[in-house]
Design a protein around this motif. Structure first.
Motif, PDB file in Angstrom:
ATOM      1  N   PHE A  43       0.809  -1.217   0.000  1.00 55.31           N
ATOM      2  CA  PHE A  43       0.000   0.000   0.000  1.00 55.31           C
ATOM      3  C   PHE A  43       0.851   1.280   0.000  1.00 55.31           C
ATOM      4  CE2 PHE A  43      -3.072  -3.056   1.809  1.00 55.31           C
ATOM      5  CZ  PHE A  43      -4.135  -2.837   0.942  1.00 55.31           C
ATOM      6  N   THR A  44       2.111   1.162   0.271  1.00 55.33           N
ATOM      7  CA  THR A  44       2.962   2.364   0.321  1.00 55.33           C
ATOM      8  C   THR A  44       3.577   2.699  -1.026  1.00 55.33           C
ATOM      9  OG1 THR A  44       4.990   1.147   0.903  1.00 55.33           O
ATOM     10  CG2 THR A  44       3.545   1.805   2.719  1.00 55.33           C
ATOM     11  N   TYR A  45       3.370   1.853  -2.043  1.00 57.44           N
ATOM     12  CA  TYR A  45       3.893   2.119  -3.382  1.00 57.44           C
ATOM     13  C   TYR A  45       2.832   2.796  -4.242  1.00 57.44           C
ATOM     14  CZ  TYR A  45       7.765  -0.981  -2.174  1.00 57.44           C
ATOM     15  OH  TYR A  45       8.860  -1.550  -1.578  1.00 57.44           O
ATOM     16  N   GLY A  46       3.274   3.640  -5.161  1.00 59.79           N
ATOM     17  CA  GLY A  46       2.352   4.326  -6.054  1.00 59.79           C
ATOM     18  C   GLY A  46       1.705   3.360  -7.043  1.00 59.79           C
ATOM     19  N   LEU A  47       0.374   3.432  -7.146  1.00 60.54           N
ATOM     20  CA  LEU A  47      -0.334   2.520  -8.042  1.00 60.54           C
ATOM     21  C   LEU A  47       0.024   2.777  -9.500  1.00 60.54           C
ATOM     22  CD1 LEU A  47      -2.469   0.334  -8.528  1.00 60.54           C
ATOM     23  CD2 LEU A  47      -4.219   2.143  -8.484  1.00 60.54           C
ATOM     24  N   GLU A  48      -0.061   4.032  -9.918  1.00 58.64           N
ATOM     25  CA  GLU A  48       0.192   4.356 -11.328  1.00 58.64           C
ATOM     26  C   GLU A  48       1.673   4.380 -11.661  1.00 58.64           C
ATOM     27  OE1 GLU A  48      -2.153   4.489 -13.482  1.00 58.64           O
ATOM     28  OE2 GLU A  48      -3.813   4.399 -12.043  1.00 58.64           O
ATOM     29  N   SER A  49       2.488   4.770 -10.692  1.00 60.92           N
ATOM     30  CA  SER A  49       3.919   4.936 -10.986  1.00 60.92           C
ATOM     31  C   SER A  49       4.719   3.648 -10.879  1.00 60.92           C
ATOM     32  CB  SER A  49       4.525   5.988 -10.051  1.00 60.92           C
ATOM     33  OG  SER A  49       4.396   5.574  -8.693  1.00 60.92           O
ATOM     34  N   ARG A  50       4.270   2.700 -10.026  1.00 63.82           N
ATOM     35  CA  ARG A  50       5.062   1.486  -9.859  1.00 63.82           C
ATOM     36  C   ARG A  50       4.259   0.191  -9.984  1.00 63.82           C
ATOM     37  NH1 ARG A  50      10.047   0.181  -5.839  1.00 63.82           N
ATOM     38  NH2 ARG A  50      10.755   2.011  -6.979  1.00 63.82           N
ATOM     39  N   LYS A  87       1.135  -0.754 -11.189  1.00 60.97           N
ATOM     40  CA  LYS A  87       0.533  -1.125 -12.478  1.00 60.97           C
ATOM     41  C   LYS A  87       1.571  -1.436 -13.554  1.00 60.97           C
ATOM     42  CE  LYS A  87      -4.109   0.894 -12.562  1.00 60.97           C
ATOM     43  NZ  LYS A  87      -4.969   1.906 -13.231  1.00 60.97           N
ATOM     44  N   PRO A  88       2.486  -0.488 -13.827  1.00 63.65           N
ATOM     45  CA  PRO A  88       3.432  -0.775 -14.921  1.00 63.65           C
ATOM     46  C   PRO A  88       4.282  -2.011 -14.685  1.00 63.65           C
ATOM     47  CG  PRO A  88       4.032   1.258 -13.732  1.00 63.65           C
ATOM     48  CD  PRO A  88       2.681   0.866 -13.282  1.00 63.65           C
ATOM     49  N   ARG A  89       4.708  -2.227 -13.467  1.00 62.04           N
ATOM     50  CA  ARG A  89       5.537  -3.403 -13.200  1.00 62.04           C
ATOM     51  C   ARG A  89       4.727  -4.700 -13.344  1.00 62.04           C
ATOM     52  NH1 ARG A  89      10.137  -2.546  -8.557  1.00 62.04           N
ATOM     53  NH2 ARG A  89      11.154  -0.729  -9.497  1.00 62.04           N
ATOM     54  N   TYR A  90       3.516  -4.675 -12.813  1.00 61.99           N
ATOM     55  CA  TYR A  90       2.686  -5.877 -12.889  1.00 61.99           C
ATOM     56  C   TYR A  90       2.340  -6.201 -14.343  1.00 61.99           C
ATOM     57  CZ  TYR A  90      -1.267  -9.010 -12.492  1.00 61.99           C
ATOM     58  OH  TYR A  90      -2.121 -10.072 -12.646  1.00 61.99           O
ATOM     59  N   GLN A  91       1.989  -5.174 -15.108  1.00 64.06           N
ATOM     60  CA  GLN A  91       1.595  -5.411 -16.508  1.00 64.06           C
ATOM     61  C   GLN A  91       2.755  -5.949 -17.340  1.00 64.06           C
ATOM     62  OE1 GLN A  91       0.004  -1.542 -17.388  1.00 64.06           O
ATOM     63  NE2 GLN A  91      -1.997  -1.987 -16.442  1.00 64.06           N
ATOM     64  N   ARG A  92       3.958  -5.493 -17.071  1.00 64.99           N
ATOM     65  CA  ARG A  92       5.116  -6.019 -17.809  1.00 64.99           C
ATOM     66  C   ARG A  92       5.376  -7.468 -17.448  1.00 64.99           C
ATOM     67  NH1 ARG A  92      10.322  -2.480 -18.257  1.00 64.99           N
ATOM     68  NH2 ARG A  92      10.722  -4.126 -19.766  1.00 64.99           N
ATOM     69  N   LEU A  93       5.210  -7.812 -16.169  1.00 61.25           N
ATOM     70  CA  LEU A  93       5.377  -9.207 -15.757  1.00 61.25           C
ATOM     71  C   LEU A  93       4.321 -10.092 -16.410  1.00 61.25           C
ATOM     72  CD1 LEU A  93       6.250  -9.259 -11.939  1.00 61.25           C
ATOM     73  CD2 LEU A  93       7.741  -9.718 -13.865  1.00 61.25           C
ATOM     74  N   GLN A  94       3.091  -9.563 -16.463  1.00 68.25           N
ATOM     75  CA  GLN A  94       2.010 -10.321 -17.084  1.00 68.25           C
ATOM     76  C   GLN A  94       2.303 -10.613 -18.546  1.00 68.25           C
ATOM     77  OE1 GLN A  94       0.192 -11.829 -14.722  1.00 68.25           O
ATOM     78  NE2 GLN A  94      -1.754 -11.230 -15.678  1.00 68.25           N
ATOM     79  N   SER A  95       2.845  -9.602 -19.240  1.00 68.13           N
ATOM     80  CA  SER A  95       3.130  -9.781 -20.667  1.00 68.13           C
ATOM     81  C   SER A  95       4.194 -10.843 -20.902  1.00 68.13           C
ATOM     82  CB  SER A  95       3.572  -8.454 -21.283  1.00 68.13           C
ATOM     83  OG  SER A  95       4.825  -8.047 -20.757  1.00 68.13           O
ATOM     84  N   LYS A  96       5.026 -11.072 -19.906  1.00 70.61           N
ATOM     85  CA  LYS A  96       6.074 -12.083 -20.033  1.00 70.61           C
ATOM     86  C   LYS A  96       5.667 -13.413 -19.399  1.00 70.61           C
ATOM     87  CE  LYS A  96      10.201  -9.203 -20.414  1.00 70.61           C
ATOM     88  NZ  LYS A  96      10.915  -9.975 -21.421  1.00 70.61           N
ATOM     89  N   GLY A  97       4.462 -13.421 -18.807  1.00 72.59           N
ATOM     90  CA  GLY A  97       3.998 -14.648 -18.191  1.00 72.59           C
ATOM     91  C   GLY A  97       4.747 -15.033 -16.935  1.00 72.59           C
ATOM     92  N   ILE A  98       5.300 -14.029 -16.259  1.00 74.41           N
ATOM     93  CA  ILE A  98       6.077 -14.298 -15.039  1.00 74.41           C
ATOM     94  C   ILE A  98       5.196 -14.027 -13.824  1.00 74.41           C
ATOM     95  CG2 ILE A  98       8.096 -13.615 -13.683  1.00 74.41           C
ATOM     96  CD1 ILE A  98       9.391 -12.704 -16.302  1.00 74.41           C
ATOM     97  N   ARG A  99       5.319 -14.879 -12.825  1.00 75.47           N
ATOM     98  CA  ARG A  99       4.602 -14.669 -11.564  1.00 75.47           C
ATOM     99  C   ARG A  99       5.610 -14.610 -10.424  1.00 75.47           C
ATOM    100  NH1 ARG A  99      -0.390 -14.927  -9.254  1.00 75.47           N
ATOM    101  NH2 ARG A  99      -0.469 -15.595  -7.077  1.00 75.47           N
ATOM    102  N   CYS A 100       5.416 -13.652  -9.541  1.00 71.54           N
ATOM    103  CA  CYS A 100       6.321 -13.542  -8.385  1.00 71.54           C
ATOM    104  C   CYS A 100       5.556 -12.949  -7.225  1.00 71.54           C
ATOM    105  CB  CYS A 100       7.532 -12.678  -8.730  1.00 71.54           C
ATOM    106  SG  CYS A 100       7.115 -10.941  -8.994  1.00 71.54           S
ATOM    107  N   SER A 101       6.191 -12.902  -6.075  1.00 71.28           N
ATOM    108  CA  SER A 101       5.545 -12.341  -4.887  1.00 71.28           C
ATOM    109  C   SER A 101       5.477 -10.822  -4.997  1.00 71.28           C
ATOM    110  CB  SER A 101       6.333 -12.727  -3.640  1.00 71.28           C
ATOM    111  OG  SER A 101       7.573 -12.055  -3.627  1.00 71.28           O
ATOM    112  N   LEU A 102       4.640 -10.238  -4.155  1.00 70.48           N
ATOM    113  CA  LEU A 102       4.527  -8.781  -4.134  1.00 70.48           C
ATOM    114  C   LEU A 102       5.857  -8.130  -3.773  1.00 70.48           C
ATOM    115  CD1 LEU A 102       1.084  -8.250  -2.333  1.00 70.48           C
ATOM    116  CD2 LEU A 102       1.591  -7.964  -4.765  1.00 70.48           C
ATOM    117  N   ALA A 103       6.560  -8.706  -2.807  1.00 64.13           N
ATOM    118  CA  ALA A 103       7.846  -8.145  -2.393  1.00 64.13           C
ATOM    119  C   ALA A 103       8.828  -8.141  -3.548  1.00 64.13           C
ATOM    120  CB  ALA A 103       8.404  -8.929  -1.211  1.00 64.13           C
ATOM    121  N   CYS A 104       8.859  -9.245  -4.291  1.00 70.16           N
ATOM    122  CA  CYS A 104       9.789  -9.361  -5.409  1.00 70.16           C
ATOM    123  C   CYS A 104       9.416  -8.380  -6.516  1.00 70.16           C
ATOM    124  CB  CYS A 104       9.751 -10.798  -5.935  1.00 70.16           C
ATOM    125  SG  CYS A 104      11.194 -11.215  -6.896  1.00 70.16           S
ATOM    126  N   LEU A 105       8.127  -8.150  -6.678  1.00 68.15           N
ATOM    127  CA  LEU A 105       7.650  -7.236  -7.715  1.00 68.15           C
ATOM    128  C   LEU A 105       7.986  -5.779  -7.409  1.00 68.15           C
ATOM    129  CD1 LEU A 105       5.805  -6.611 -10.217  1.00 68.15           C
ATOM    130  CD2 LEU A 105       3.892  -6.529  -8.594  1.00 68.15           C
TER     131      LEU A 105
END
Length: 442
Positions: A356-363, A365-383
């Motif tokens: 909850f302390t990370y920016g939704l739009e700045s970190r 969303k973009p990080r999660y969407q890039r991982l999704q495009s590569k089919g990679i899954r990881c923990s929230l901490a790792c992300l």
């Protein structure tokens, strides 16, 4: 022919008569002239009336004049007008000249050229901005009475010797000019030595003082030491004291016992966080002791309303106290993205509340969407819990490596890296800076 002696006697008599008349006038308007006995007064009551009325027009009252009646011995032409004109020239507002005189009436006795100008030049030499000179002197007008080679110079020299950047002295003076009047041996050095003895590196202390110069004004024996003992009595570990002070320097100057007691009771009542858990919260976010309880409850209530058990919310707060300072609106957006887009179980939030302390739009969303495009899954901490550079490296490698703990710093020691490696002596110079970036919130 009248003798010379006769003429002198007559002159003395006239002066005595004039003094009596002036004193009667002063008594008549409520001024006590006792302190003026050894002072040369004007020759006529009209001149004295002019002085009194001028001071009153500036905003001084009869009571103000009685606080320092010696100001009535100052000549309008030789003292008052030149001094006030110079003060206005260097930035003291005309409407506040009366306040200035009330706070420091001794300035009316000063010579503009011999005493005032050198002090102003000294302040400018410390990098106090020209437009700030008037502001500084309004805060601490007594500066105009200091000797340049005395307390002011030694205070500055000592602060520079412990690592304060000379270019930051000017902003420090603007923020808290009173340190220029503090004696190094009896006030500044003992405070610095005590804070260093708690484990605060001098380089970090210097950075702290550059941004929070008012810390120098906290009384060591009456305020700082009792507050440090208070922190320890509430369970704050000695080895974390330096980190707590670095994060929130004001903590050593607050009415601490009352604040800690109030917040400890609140956390125990609302979240069943025990004293030990509360101590860990304060170690991680000491600013929390000054937050309003209504503000603290909003994020907590939001999480409980999402069906997260209160004991899990308590764990989240102990692990990441910053949660209670996150605006509910931002928390709500992040939560709904987590549930609707990421589709992950709530237990991951319990394990990594820092989400909850990370920016939704700045970190996030973009990080999660890039991982999704590569089919990679990881923990929230790792992300989320890595730099942009490290994140890019992970993406390029097409895998997410096992997570490891981040760097830790033991106050007074070297920076320990994961795996037990210790930075070499070559890197020792930068340890304090790393600590500063990681723990100091100035």
């Amino acid at each position: 022919m009248p003798s010379v002696t006769w003429g002198v006697v007559q002159g003395r008599k006239e002066k005595l008569v004039s003094r009596v008349i002036i004193c009667d006038y002063l008594k008549g308007i409520g001024i006590v002239p006792d302190e003026l006995e050894d002072l040369e007064l004007p020759s006529t009551v009209e001149v004295m009336r002019e002085r009194v009325e001028f001071l009153q027009k500036l905003g001084l009252t009869i009571d103000d004049i009685n606080e320092y009646p010696l100001m009535l011995g100052c000549s309008m032409r030789k003292n008052v007008i030149p001094v006030l004109g110079y003060l206005e020239k260097i930035g003291v507002q005309r409407s506040r000249l009366g306040e200035f005189i009330k706070n420091y009436p001794q300035v009316l006795h000063a010579s503009v050229v011999v005493e005032l100008v050198p002090v102003v030049k000294f302040l400018r030499g410390l990098d106090v901005e020209k437009q700030d000179i008037g502001y500084v002197l309004m805060k601490y007008p007594e500066l105009l009475g200091f000797k340049l080679e005395g307390t002011m110079s030694t205070s500055v020299a000592y602060l520079v010797s412990i690592g304060v950047n000379p270019r930051d002295i000017g902003p420090m003076v603007t923020q808290y000019p009173y340190f220029l009047g503090m004696r190094v041996g009896t006030m500044i050095k003992p405070l610095v030595d005590y804070l260093v003895s708690l484990g605060l590196p001098k380089k970090i202390l210097a950075r702290l003082l550059e941004k929070r110069a008012y810390v120098l004004g906290y009384d060591l024996e009456e305020t700082i030491k009792p507050n440090v003992e208070c922190l320890i009595s509430f369970g704050i570990r000695r080895e974390t004291l330096a980190s707590v002070i670095a994060q929130y320097p004001q903590i050593i100057g607050l009415p601490l016992k009352a604040k800690l007691s109030t917040q400890q009771y609140f956390f125990n009542l609302k979240l069943k966080i025990d004293p030990e858990g509360f101590a860990r919260v304060i170690e991680r976010m000491p600013q929390l002791i000054s937050l309003n309880q209504n503000v603290l409850m909003k994020p907590i209530e939001f999480l409980i309303a999402r069906a997260i058990p209160s004991e899990d919310v308590a764990k989240m707060v102990v692990k990441c106290p910053q949660l209670v300072a996150v605006p509910v609106g931002l928390m709500k957006n992040s939560y709904y993205f987590f549930k609707s887009e990421m589709g992950r179980p709530v237990k991951e939030l319990v394990e990594f509340p820092e989400y909850f302390t990370y920016g939704l739009e700045s970190r996030i969303k973009p990080r999660y969407q890039r991982l999704q495009s590569k089919g990679i899954r990881c923990s929230l901490a790792c992300l989320l819990n890595c730099s942009d550079q490290r994140y890019e490296e992970r993406l390029q490698a097409d895998y997410i490596e096992t997570e490891s703990a981040g760097p830790s710093f033991i106050m007074g020691g070297k920076l320990e890296l994961p795996g037990g490696e210790i930075m070499s002596d070559v890197d020792e110079e930068s340890d304090d800076e790393i600590l500063y970036r990681r723990t100091v919130s100035l």
